[in-house]
Write an enzyme that holds these catalytic residues in place. Structure first.
Site, PDB file in Angstrom:
ATOM      1  N   GLY A   1       0.814  -1.214   0.000  1.00 22.78           N
ATOM      2  CA  GLY A   1       0.000   0.000   0.000  1.00 22.78           C
ATOM      3  C   GLY A   1       0.840   1.253   0.000  1.00 22.78           C
ATOM      4  N   GLY A   2       0.309   2.313   0.626  1.00 22.94           N
ATOM      5  CA  GLY A   2       0.923   3.627   0.560  1.00 22.94           C
ATOM      6  C   GLY A   2       2.055   3.824   1.554  1.00 22.94           C
TER       7      GLY A   2
ATOM      8  CB  ALA B   1       1.153   7.992   4.661  1.00 24.28           C
TER       9      ALA B   1
ATOM     10  N   GLY C   1       2.606   2.658   5.439  1.00 25.68           N
ATOM     11  CA  GLY C   1       3.763   1.828   5.736  1.00 25.68           C
ATOM     12  C   GLY C   1       4.601   2.381   6.872  1.00 25.68           C
TER      13      GLY C   1
ATOM     14  CD  GLU D   1       4.889  -2.983  -3.783  1.00 28.64           C
ATOM     15  OE1 GLU D   1       5.161  -1.754  -3.843  1.00 28.64           O
ATOM     16  OE2 GLU D   1       3.877  -3.475  -4.285  1.00 28.64           O
TER      17      GLU D   1
END
Length: 471
Positions: A226-227, A229, A231, A246
């Site tokens: 995902g994104g 932020a 992560g 990822e």
């Protein structure tokens, strides 16, 4: 991956229910109940309690379940593809390919149950251990949290569930709020194939729900796609557990002057605009040697302008909607920022609700978001270079490095360039967006942690256990 679409979807619901909409016409596909924080705590306890039973399930049974689920998915491929079209906005041709890849991912996972069992340890290779023999096995971690994105709503879920099940784990799955129906369908197929219902639990909810999952001590690993932020938040709050993340990319493609230009153009158009550009390894920055730049650019722009946009259920549509109108508008803003800074928009960039026509920019200043950040949209930059050293420096001018592409007929040049590019994978004579579901998949530099690809995810989701016998 941009998260503006998530905020838009959440604002549509007036109750705690999740409203899932058709991404092209906005019609309601389903209204689903979401979990509270208390609900998730109960589910975590239940999923963790099922971990011993999952570990005890014989490997042949895990393999049979995964193979059967793959067969069921193949049999229902058209209906599943139609759901992906409606829920995720992929074109029907792209959705069919995603289903075929997910079938392969499940079959690869089934095969992993039968071969990745460990190794003999040569204890007698060290003086003093001649009287020992033994081996190590691959044992499940326990409860795995899988958090999945909207852009490959079926296959990226399969990439987490397949290896986890193969390894004997239980899973708590939080799919994207924008595409939960496809994930639920896959879980239902696995249960129909014989997977005990407690082995995979689906939860829907907001960031509080996600936070409860990732911070739980019952969870042994978080597998997230995902994104950036999100992560960062996961890394900050997960505690002591295994992480595999990822978080996207900004893929370069280098086209040298000896390349097969028509082939490079065709592959790069597909690599740039597949899934409306919502592809973490999609070509974003195409770097072309100056002597062939005009030839490449003219052909690339012409092929891009010829792409048909609109209704993704139409067999002739090449580029469907983005995941939301908000995401499309944000991509349009970045195009306008680049043009205001001196870039030229050569084609596309027209906004019609969630549909953004494929856009080609050139002359983009390095200070623009379009150059430095992941666009995750049908927008591509085409820029000239003079020397191989310059091309490599431009290719590496990003914090995000999942994959790259190189076009040349010179094998030595290809291998030298691939070695110099800092990325998790380099595709030679193909676009950056090629992926085989068996290969290791992940990046280098910022935001890269762990590897997917069935065999490699299986090893991330298991751990060695050594048995040594003294005679």
């Amino acid at each position: 991956m941009p998260e503006t679409a998530i905020a838009e979807a959440k604002s549509e619901a007036t109750t705690n229910d999740l409203v899932v909409r058709n991404k092209f016409d906005g019609t309601v596909l389903a209204t689903l109940p979401q979990c509270s924080e208390a609900d998730v705590r109960v589910e975590l306890i239940r999923a963790a309690a099922s971990a011993p039973a999952a570990a005890a399930l014989p490997r042949h049974e895990r393999g049979r379940i995964l193979d059967t689920a793959a067969d069921l998915l193949q049999q229902r491929s058209q209906k599943v593809a139609e759901l992906i079209v409606a829920e995720a906005g992929k074109t029907i041709k792209q959705a069919r390919k995603e289903v075929s890849r997910a079938v392969n991912t499940l079959k690869l996972s089934a095969a992993e149950t039968r071969r990745n069992v460990g190794e003999v340890v040569p204890f007698d290779s060290f003086a003093g251990s001649e009287n020992r023999q033994g081996w190590f096995t691959r044992e499940p971690l326990g409860l795995i949290a899988a958090i999945t994105p909207y852009n490959d709503a079926l296959n990226l879920v399969a990439h987490k569930l397949g290896p986890a099940i193969a390894g004997g784990n239980t899973v708590i799955l939080k799919p994207s709020q924008l595409t939960p129906l496809t994930a639920i369908l896959l879980v239902d197929l696995l249960r129909e194939a014989g997977l005990p219902s407690d082995f995979v639990t689906v939860v829907l909810g907001d960031r509080t729900v996600a936070q409860t999952i990732i911070s739980s001590k019952l969870v042994r690993m978080v597998s997230f796609t995902g994104g950036f932020a999100t992560g960062r938040a996961i890394a900050a709050n997960a505690g002591i557990k295994r992480l595999s993340m990822e978080l996207g990319g900004n893929a370069p493609v280098i086209v040298f002057d000896d390349a097969d230009i028509p082939a490079a153009v065709e592959a790069s158009v597909s690599g740039s605009f597949w899934a409306a550009g919502q592809n973490c390894i999609g070509a974003q920055r195409i770097l072309v040697q100056r002597s062939v730049f005009d030839t490449f650019l003219d052909a690339f722009v012409a092929q891009t302008a010829a792409l048909k946009t609109g209704d993704p259920s139409n067999e002739h549509t090449d580029v469907g909607p983005m995941i939301s109108s908000a995401s499309a508008a944000e991509a349009k803003r970045k195009i306008e920022e680049a043009v205001a800074a001196g870039a030229r928009l050569l084609t596309g960039g027209t906004l019609n609700g969630p549909v953004l026509t494929p856009a080609v920019l050139t002359g983009v200043p390095r200070s623009c978001e379009a150059w430095s950040e992941e666009l995750f949209a049908p927008v591509v930059l085409v820029e000239p270079f003079d020397t191989a050293e310059e091309a490599i420096a431009l290719a590496n001018d990003s914090e995000y490095a999942l994959q790259a592409g190189v076009f040349t007929k010179d094998l030595g040049r290809a291998l030298a360039t691939a070695k110099a590019i800092d990325a998790g994978g380099v595709m030679i004579n193909d676009s950056s967006d090629y992926r085989h579901d068996a290969m290791p998949f992940g990046g280098s530099k910022y935001g890269s942690m762990g590897r997917e690809g069935v065999h490699f995810a299986y090893e991330e989701m298991t751990q060695p256990k050594v048995i040594a016998i003294t005679s």
